[in-house]
Every structure is written in C-alpha cells, then in structure tokens.
Design a protein around this motif. Structure first.
Motif, PDB file in Angstrom:
ATOM      1  N   MET A 141      -5.090 -10.023  -2.656  1.00 38.65           N
ATOM      2  CA  MET A 141      -5.169  -8.989  -1.623  1.00 38.65           C
ATOM      3  C   MET A 141      -6.118  -9.449  -0.522  1.00 38.65           C
ATOM      4  N   PRO A 142      -5.832  -9.146   0.754  1.00 40.06           N
ATOM      5  CA  PRO A 142      -6.604  -9.728   1.859  1.00 40.06           C
ATOM      6  C   PRO A 142      -8.011  -9.159   2.041  1.00 40.06           C
ATOM      7  N   SER A 143      -8.225  -7.910   1.616  1.00 42.46           N
ATOM      8  CA  SER A 143      -9.536  -7.305   1.825  1.00 42.46           C
ATOM      9  C   SER A 143      -9.682  -6.056   0.957  1.00 42.46           C
ATOM     10  N   GLU A 144     -10.918  -5.615   0.813  1.00 43.61           N
ATOM     11  CA  GLU A 144     -11.164  -4.371   0.075  1.00 43.61           C
ATOM     12  C   GLU A 144     -10.455  -3.203   0.759  1.00 43.61           C
ATOM     13  N   GLN A 145     -10.509  -3.167   2.093  1.00 43.18           N
ATOM     14  CA  GLN A 145      -9.891  -2.062   2.818  1.00 43.18           C
ATOM     15  C   GLN A 145      -8.381  -2.054   2.630  1.00 43.18           C
ATOM     16  N   ALA A 146      -7.785  -3.223   2.556  1.00 44.70           N
ATOM     17  CA  ALA A 146      -6.339  -3.305   2.317  1.00 44.70           C
ATOM     18  C   ALA A 146      -5.981  -2.717   0.960  1.00 44.70           C
ATOM     19  N   VAL A 147      -6.830  -2.940  -0.020  1.00 43.89           N
ATOM     20  CA  VAL A 147      -6.608  -2.362  -1.348  1.00 43.89           C
ATOM     21  C   VAL A 147      -6.727  -0.850  -1.288  1.00 43.89           C
ATOM     22  N   VAL A 148      -7.783  -0.365  -0.642  1.00 40.75           N
ATOM     23  CA  VAL A 148      -8.004   1.077  -0.527  1.00 40.75           C
ATOM     24  C   VAL A 148      -6.844   1.746   0.206  1.00 40.75           C
ATOM     25  N   ASP A 149      -6.379   1.139   1.285  1.00 46.63           N
ATOM     26  CA  ASP A 149      -5.269   1.709   2.053  1.00 46.63           C
ATOM     27  C   ASP A 149      -4.003   1.763   1.201  1.00 46.63           C
ATOM     28  N   LYS A 150      -3.753   0.732   0.433  1.00 46.75           N
ATOM     29  CA  LYS A 150      -2.542   0.668  -0.389  1.00 46.75           C
ATOM     30  C   LYS A 150      -2.564   1.728  -1.485  1.00 46.75           C
ATOM     31  N   ILE A 151      -3.687   1.844  -2.169  1.00 48.83           N
ATOM     32  CA  ILE A 151      -3.807   2.816  -3.254  1.00 48.83           C
ATOM     33  C   ILE A 151      -3.840   4.248  -2.704  1.00 48.83           C
ATOM     34  N   SER A 152      -4.460   4.431  -1.553  1.00 50.70           N
ATOM     35  CA  SER A 152      -4.564   5.771  -0.959  1.00 50.70           C
ATOM     36  C   SER A 152      -3.210   6.345  -0.580  1.00 50.70           C
ATOM     37  N   ALA A 153      -2.246   5.470  -0.354  1.00 53.56           N
ATOM     38  CA  ALA A 153      -0.909   5.928   0.024  1.00 53.56           C
ATOM     39  C   ALA A 153      -0.078   6.385  -1.168  1.00 53.56           C
ATOM     40  N   ILE A 154      -0.605   6.266  -2.355  1.00 58.76           N
ATOM     41  CA  ILE A 154       0.120   6.637  -3.577  1.00 58.76           C
ATOM     42  C   ILE A 154      -0.391   7.990  -4.062  1.00 58.76           C
ATOM     43  N   THR A 155       0.461   8.995  -4.034  1.00 62.95           N
ATOM     44  CA  THR A 155       0.063  10.378  -4.323  1.00 62.95           C
ATOM     45  C   THR A 155      -0.610  10.521  -5.679  1.00 62.95           C
ATOM     46  N   GLU A 156      -0.055   9.896  -6.691  1.00 61.44           N
ATOM     47  CA  GLU A 156      -0.615  10.049  -8.038  1.00 61.44           C
ATOM     48  C   GLU A 156      -2.052   9.536  -8.116  1.00 61.44           C
ATOM     49  N   TYR A 157      -2.380   8.533  -7.327  1.00 62.47           N
ATOM     50  CA  TYR A 157      -3.742   8.019  -7.333  1.00 62.47           C
ATOM     51  C   TYR A 157      -4.688   8.948  -6.573  1.00 62.47           C
ATOM     52  N   GLN A 158      -4.200   9.606  -5.558  1.00 61.07           N
ATOM     53  CA  GLN A 158      -5.042  10.559  -4.833  1.00 61.07           C
ATOM     54  C   GLN A 158      -5.584  11.618  -5.794  1.00 61.07           C
ATOM     55  N   GLN A 159      -4.719  12.139  -6.631  1.00 59.02           N
ATOM     56  CA  GLN A 159      -5.115  13.162  -7.595  1.00 59.02           C
ATOM     57  C   GLN A 159      -5.969  12.581  -8.722  1.00 59.02           C
ATOM     58  N   ALA A 160      -5.588  11.413  -9.206  1.00 57.85           N
ATOM     59  CA  ALA A 160      -6.291  10.810 -10.340  1.00 57.85           C
ATOM     60  C   ALA A 160      -7.731  10.437  -9.981  1.00 57.85           C
ATOM     61  N   PHE A 161      -7.941   9.924  -8.780  1.00 58.41           N
ATOM     62  CA  PHE A 161      -9.299   9.571  -8.363  1.00 58.41           C
ATOM     63  C   PHE A 161     -10.162  10.821  -8.193  1.00 58.41           C
ATOM     64  N   GLU A 162      -9.583  11.876  -7.628  1.00 57.07           N
ATOM     65  CA  GLU A 162     -10.339  13.115  -7.461  1.00 57.07           C
ATOM     66  C   GLU A 162     -10.778  13.682  -8.812  1.00 57.07           C
ATOM     67  N   GLN A 163      -9.884  13.628  -9.801  1.00 58.26           N
ATOM     68  CA  GLN A 163     -10.211  14.134 -11.131  1.00 58.26           C
ATOM     69  C   GLN A 163     -11.246  13.249 -11.814  1.00 58.26           C
ATOM     70  N   ALA A 164     -11.096  11.943 -11.682  1.00 55.09           N
ATOM     71  CA  ALA A 164     -11.991  11.020 -12.380  1.00 55.09           C
ATOM     72  C   ALA A 164     -13.409  11.055 -11.821  1.00 55.09           C
ATOM     73  N   PHE A 165     -13.532  11.210 -10.498  1.00 50.54           N
ATOM     74  CA  PHE A 165     -14.848  11.141  -9.871  1.00 50.54           C
ATOM     75  C   PHE A 165     -15.328  12.487  -9.350  1.00 50.54           C
ATOM     76  N   ASP A 166     -14.522  13.522  -9.590  1.00 51.36           N
ATOM     77  CA  ASP A 166     -14.887  14.895  -9.229  1.00 51.36           C
ATOM     78  C   ASP A 166     -15.344  14.990  -7.774  1.00 51.36           C
ATOM     79  N   ALA A 167     -14.522  14.406  -6.892  1.00 53.28           N
ATOM     80  CA  ALA A 167     -14.864  14.393  -5.475  1.00 53.28           C
ATOM     81  C   ALA A 167     -13.611  14.202  -4.640  1.00 53.28           C
ATOM     82  N   ASN A 168     -13.657  14.706  -3.412  1.00 52.26           N
ATOM     83  CA  ASN A 168     -12.586  14.439  -2.459  1.00 52.26           C
ATOM     84  C   ASN A 168     -12.785  13.038  -1.868  1.00 52.26           C
ATOM     85  N   ASN A 169     -11.713  12.459  -1.364  1.00 48.72           N
ATOM     86  CA  ASN A 169     -11.781  11.123  -0.744  1.00 48.72           C
ATOM     87  C   ASN A 169     -12.477  10.110  -1.666  1.00 48.72           C
ATOM     88  N   ALA A 170     -12.089  10.145  -2.932  1.00 47.90           N
ATOM     89  CA  ALA A 170     -12.764   9.329  -3.948  1.00 47.90           C
ATOM     90  C   ALA A 170     -12.204   7.917  -4.063  1.00 47.90           C
TER      91      ALA A 170
END
Length: 324
Positions: A141-170
């Motif tokens: 992967m070219p950069s950390e931001q590229a990874v974050v952008d790719k994962i952020s576009a996946i709905t299931e990860y948006q919910q899973a990160f919020e639950q795991a870290f108990d925060a928005n924009n996690a």
C-alpha cells in the motif's frame, strides 16, 4: 444416585493420581528452565471482544494490500490452527515478482517476545502490524492515508471500528494496527510439553523425554529458555563457527553498531516443527538439519544421529494442539 456418582468420581481420580503424583526430576528441571506458557499475552487485558473480532477480520482481509491479493494471513496462516507461517523460504508479495527479504516467522506466541521481526525493529505487535502493509515487497500500500481511505469506504468497517474503539471517526492507521495486534494476542499455542510440565508424566513419550534431557545437557537452553523457548534476546548467529550466508547482517541493519553484525533475535522454538524452512534466510529445509547446524554453529558440538532425532522428537512435542 449421588453415592454412585461420588464413587465413580473417586475411582476416576484414583486412576489418574499416579499420572500426576510425585513429579519426575526432569519435570521439575524443565519447569524451572522454561515454565509454562501464560494464558494471556501482555496487553491482552485491554482487548475487548469487539476489538479482537475487528482485528481478526482485518488480519484475513486481502483488501489491505494494494491489489486486493494478499492479507496478513497469506504469509502467517492461522486458519484451522495453521502454523502461523506460509512454509516458504521467502514470502511472495502482492506485486508479482517481489518477495520478502527474510523468512516469515510464526505469529503464534509472538506477543511474548522482547520485540518483533528477526532484527527487532518493531517494539511490539502493534508496531509490527504497521510494517508489512506499507512494505513495497509485501502488501505494497502506498501510504497510511491510502489504507485509511480504502478501509473507510467499507461500511462494515465503519461500524466495526466505532464499536471496537467506542468512538466516532475511529478508522485510523494506528487503530487498525491496534486491532490486528489484539487478535494476534489471542494466538497462544497449547501443547503436550506444557501438559508434561504441569504434572502429566505420560504427556511425553520416552524419546521425547530423552530429547528434552539432551536439549538441556547440550546447552541449547543457553538461548532457548523461558516459556517460548527463545525470543527473549538477541544472539550472534555463528557464535563458534561463522554462518555461511553473511549477506544479511541482522540487527546491525537497524542499529548500525558494528558489534551487532550477525545478531538476530533468538527464534522461539514452541511449535517449531510446523514452521519449516528455518533460519532468517529460510535456507535450512528440515528441523533435523536445523538442530545439527545450530549445535555446530553456536555450541561447537556435532550431535550424533540418535541425539538429534531425540531433540527433534522433543521439539515436536511443543506443536500446537487445539484439542488441549
């Protein structure tokens, strides 16, 4: 009915008692040198089920690579209690024709070590998890931001990160690595060797016990001690006789200290029989050869065939057994 059950339980315990009473001297010696694997890795007390579940999903997800072809599990296979490696000399990367520069170490029990990677350049599992995703020879992967952008576009990860870290924009790169590390902290092997040290005299057969004695008496425990049978410090490869391959200078590449040339983290030997090929360069194909060569290089001793076979049998008793 109660009395019958009570009698049955007493009879069963009497039958088992000889297995665990009066530990053999070898059991006591082994427990003093090695100890048993803890039931929890350092840091695991803060890992929630949601975080572990997220980490497992990320660990298995090929979308963390530049072309959706490779996951963490591709090089460190743990599916169906796999060996935690891919059993190749050098792991192929996501980009065709590129390979990792060192043999992939097992992820089982990895969090018990003093550091990660052969040269110790990552301080812990979280730090380690960040490296391969961005390595051009691995997941690319070219950069950390590229990874974050790719994962952020996946709905299931948006919910899973919020639950795991108990925060928005996690969804951050740091949290991603944190979750993967949480999953990896669950990868603690179970084996017959620990059963033996806990008191079951029958957990090892006679050859395995002979191999344990030989392992101790030959001096292997100078480096391979503690619960993971290694992984707790750095040692020079070629302590008595020089190692043939001098191209990779190990820890020196990190510290630039001339005194660190050819120093590598001592590998763990738990579950080692499942992780061929061996050494940092993956040049040794069998455990038998690895034991003989290591004894020669580090101890200046040439082991005979029977002693080698016994030590290999002992090391095989540390193979992960998920039925335990």
């Amino acid at each position: 009915m109660f009395n019958a059950l009570k009698i049955t339980a007493i009879t069963f315990s009497l039958l088992l008692a000889p297995l665990f009473a009066h530990a053999e001297p070898l059991q006591d010696q082994a427990k003093a040198i090695f100890g048993t694997l803890p039931t929890m890795m350092p840091g695991a007390e803060n890992d929630s089920p949601a975080m572990i579940a997220l980490g497992k999903k990320l660990y298995m997800d090929k979308r963390l690579s530049v072309n959706d072809s490779q996951s963490c599990n591709s090089c460190h296979n743990v599916v169906d209690a796999g060996p935690g490696v891919d059993n190749t000399q050098f792991s192929p990367g996501a980009v065709a024709g590129k390979f990792g520069g060192r043999n992939a170490p097992t992820v089982w029990n990895a969090g018990f070590q003093l550091a990660q990677f052969w040269d110790g350049r990552a301080v812990d599992l979280k730090d380690q998890a960040k490296g391969p995703i961005l390595n051009p020879a691995e997941m690319a992967m070219p950069s950390e931001q590229a990874v974050v952008d790719k994962i952020s576009a996946i709905t299931e990860y948006q919910q899973a990160f919020e639950q795991a870290f108990d925060a928005n924009n996690a969804i951050t790169y740091d949290n991603l690595a944190h979750a993967i590390a949480a999953f990896e902290r669950t990868l603690i092997s179970k084996d017959r060797f620990d059963q033996y040290m806990l008191g079951d005299k029958t957990a090892l057969n006679e050859q395995e016990k002979n191999g344990l004695k030989a392992f101790i008496n030959a001096g292997c425990t100078a480096c391979h001690s503690g619960p993971t049978l290694g992984g707790t410090f750095y040692q020079k490869l070629g302590l008595v006789k020089p190692y043939t391959n001098q191209a990779d200078q190990g820890r020196f590449d990190v510290t630039k200290n001339p005194g660190d040339k050819m120093f590598f983290k001592v590998p763990m030997l738990r579950d080692v029989a499942r992780t061929a090929p061996y050494y940092h360069d993956g040049s040794v194909k069998t455990l038998t050869e690895a034991v003989q060569l290591m004894s020669s290089l580090q101890l200046g001793r040439d082991l005979d065939a029977q002693t080698t076979a016994d030590i290999v049998a002992f090391l095989t008793s540390t193979n992960h057994d998920r039925s335990l």
